[in-house]
Write an enzyme that holds these catalytic residues in place. Structure first.
Site, PDB file in Angstrom:
ATOM      1  N   ASP A 136       2.577 -46.026 -26.313  1.00  0.00           N
ATOM      2  CA  ASP A 136       2.791 -46.946 -24.883  1.00  0.00           C
ATOM      3  C   ASP A 136       0.790 -46.259 -23.915  1.00  0.00           C
ATOM      4  OD1 ASP A 136       2.878 -46.735 -22.140  1.00  0.00           O
ATOM      5  OD2 ASP A 136       5.495 -46.378 -22.117  1.00  0.00           O
ATOM      6  N   ASN A 184      -0.938 -44.391  -9.223  1.00  0.00           N
ATOM      7  CA  ASN A 184      -1.470 -44.363 -10.662  1.00  0.00           C
ATOM      8  C   ASN A 184      -2.476 -45.645 -10.748  1.00  0.00           C
ATOM      9  OD1 ASN A 184       0.428 -43.289 -12.114  1.00  0.00           O
ATOM     10  ND2 ASN A 184       1.770 -44.014 -11.821  1.00  0.00           N
ATOM     11  N   HIS A 194       8.652 -41.203 -22.726  1.00  0.00           N
ATOM     12  CA  HIS A 194       9.429 -41.558 -20.949  1.00  0.00           C
ATOM     13  C   HIS A 194      10.657 -42.034 -20.703  1.00  0.00           C
ATOM     14  CE1 HIS A 194       9.238 -43.943 -17.146  1.00  0.00           C
ATOM     15  NE2 HIS A 194       7.713 -43.278 -16.697  1.00  0.00           N
ATOM     16  N   SER A 205       2.455 -39.465 -18.824  1.00  0.00           N
ATOM     17  CA  SER A 205       2.573 -39.717 -17.675  1.00  0.00           C
ATOM     18  C   SER A 205       2.550 -37.874 -16.637  1.00  0.00           C
ATOM     19  CB  SER A 205       3.713 -40.526 -17.327  1.00  0.00           C
ATOM     20  OG  SER A 205       4.805 -40.162 -17.609  1.00  0.00           O
ATOM     21  N   HIS A 223      -1.119 -44.880 -18.972  1.00  0.00           N
ATOM     22  CA  HIS A 223      -1.701 -44.220 -18.382  1.00  0.00           C
ATOM     23  C   HIS A 223      -3.206 -44.568 -18.961  1.00  0.00           C
ATOM     24  CE1 HIS A 223       1.274 -42.667 -15.465  1.00  0.00           C
ATOM     25  NE2 HIS A 223       2.295 -43.142 -16.385  1.00  0.00           N
ATOM     26  N   GLU A 247       3.483 -41.700 -26.593  1.00  0.00           N
ATOM     27  CA  GLU A 247       2.315 -42.252 -25.424  1.00  0.00           C
ATOM     28  C   GLU A 247       1.029 -41.859 -25.480  1.00  0.00           C
ATOM     29  OE1 GLU A 247       4.162 -40.555 -21.315  1.00  0.00           O
ATOM     30  OE2 GLU A 247       6.206 -40.464 -21.948  1.00  0.00           O
ATOM     31  N   LYS A 305      -0.829 -50.199 -13.314  1.00  0.00           N
ATOM     32  CA  LYS A 305      -1.574 -48.947 -13.123  1.00  0.00           C
ATOM     33  C   LYS A 305      -2.798 -49.293 -12.829  1.00  0.00           C
ATOM     34  CE  LYS A 305       2.329 -46.165 -14.818  1.00  0.00           C
ATOM     35  NZ  LYS A 305       2.452 -47.343 -15.267  1.00  0.00           N
TER      36      LYS A 305
END
Length: 379
Positions: free
Chosen positions: A197, A35, A122, A172, A200, A168, A230
């Site tokens: 979140d 990541n 997640h 992910s 990413h 998110e 990440k």
């Protein structure tokens, strides 16, 4: 003679037979698995920042929790700079994204509240909800209309508490984007809080890499999580939002109160990474050139399309076939990993291709050429 833990041995053997046994593997081959989207983890930027921090006396270890003697000036400087950069009233630095999500969902939603979460949220959010006192409901992945339906049904059944909608920004394992505008409108209509979140999306999406939700991060009913391991190349996580929520976490989140503070040296590295985002916009632009190239080559060479981010899933379905394809690609010199349940839903085992600045355009093209050939061998 049977081992001391026969039930564990039986469980592990069952995983082997199903193609779901996991084991640690060394880093090897071209990076399509990390990541480290901006290539900062091993960069001269962070190496120089570490050298400088050590030279000016920044401690390697914290020596205690933040509420004891572990609260270093680097932590506080990072939190102030992060709040300003991400557009929030306050920020809290924690040891990692998993711990931070656990802290959010076990602490902030209260008894009588509802956590309304995306079906593909997640695992750390699930763990936080299990430790919390609020009711929980899921909605169909990235479907704001279904979220509205579930919320209205909960209200109609007598639910009167605060609603917390958990998503998110970039998922992910699927790489798709949350419908933030529609979810924000739903939150505004109900008085709900949107918890985003940004693990990413930080460093990759938004103005200067501030994340997909940067345009709404200043709103009082938005709480965002930016992980630092990440695209930022270090480790830890930053929870950003209203000061009252941050102070509640400081006072009530067990994962914060009872944990040794993150390394002050690591806080200094995150500060350097945030500075790099602001001072070197070319790094993010270069990353997007690689992402765009990868998306185009995936379509041209493998017929794969519909990608929206740096995460390109290749859904195979069968667990064993997925791992066989991953092993074949590793044999060609690519660090590509197979992802199986419970990380992803049953029947959707996949290769998760991650596009980072650690891998150039020519290697990306060669990888998709090899992938096309290997997929033909395994119809």
């Amino acid at each position: 003679m049977a081992g001391a833990f026969p039930r564990h041995e039986t469980s592990l053997e069952a995983l082997r037979n199903r193609g779901r046994y996991r084991q640690l593997m060394p880093r090897d081959g071209h990076d399509f698995a990390s990541n480290d989207y901006l290539g900062l983890a091993g960069s001269d930027v962070l190496r120089a920042a570490a050298t400088d921090a050590l030279a000016r006396g920044v401690p390697v270890g914290a020596g205690g929790s933040r509420l004891l003697r572990g609260n270093d000036a680097e932590h506080q400087l990072l939190e102030a700079e992060a709040a300003a950069f991400f557009g929030a009233e306050a920020a809290l630095f924690m040891g990692g994204g998993f711990t931070a999500n656990q802290a959010i969902f076990s602490t902030l939603p209260q008894q009588g509240d509802l956590v309304l979460y995306d079906a593909l949220i997640h695992a750390s959010t699930h763990d936080g909800m299990r430790l919390g006192r609020a009711e929980t409901r899921s909605f169909t992945h990235s479907d704001a209309e279904d979220a509205s339906r579930v919320l209205k049904a909960w209200r109609a059944a007598g639910g009167t508490g605060q609603v917390w909608i958990a998503v998110e920004a970039v998922y992910s394992m699927d790489g798709d984007l949350a419908p933030l505008d529609a979810l924000m409108a739903l939150c505004d209509a109900d008085g709900a809080v949107l918890v985003v979140d940004e693990a990413h999306s930080t460093g990759v999406f938004g103005d200067l890499g501030r994340g997909l939700a940067h345009g709404i991060a200043h709103r009082p009913n938005v709480l965002s999580l930016h992980t630092c391991g990440k695209a930022l190349g270090a480790s830890g996580a930053l929870i950003c939002g209203q000061r009252v929520l941050i102070e509640t976490l400081i006072n009530k989140a067990r994962g914060f109160i009872f944990a040794t503070a993150p390394s002050p040296l690591n806080a200094a590295l995150v500060r350097a990474a945030l500075a790099e985002l602001q001072q070197n916009t070319g790094r993010r632009e270069q990353a997007w050139q690689g992402i765009t190239h990868a998306q185009a080559e995936a379509k041209r060479l493998c017929g794969l399309e519909g990608y929206h981010s740096q995460i390109l899933p290749v859904v195979i379905g069968d667990d064993k076939r997925t791992m066989a394809l991953a092993a074949a690609m590793q044999g060609h010199g690519y660090d590509i990993r197979g992802i199986r349940p419970p990380t992803v839903p049953r029947g959707t085992s996949r290769l998760r291709l991650s596009i980072t600045l650690n891998t150039g355009a020519q290697v990306i093209t060669r990888m998709f050429e090899d992938l096309a050939r290997e997929m033909e061998k395994r119809p």
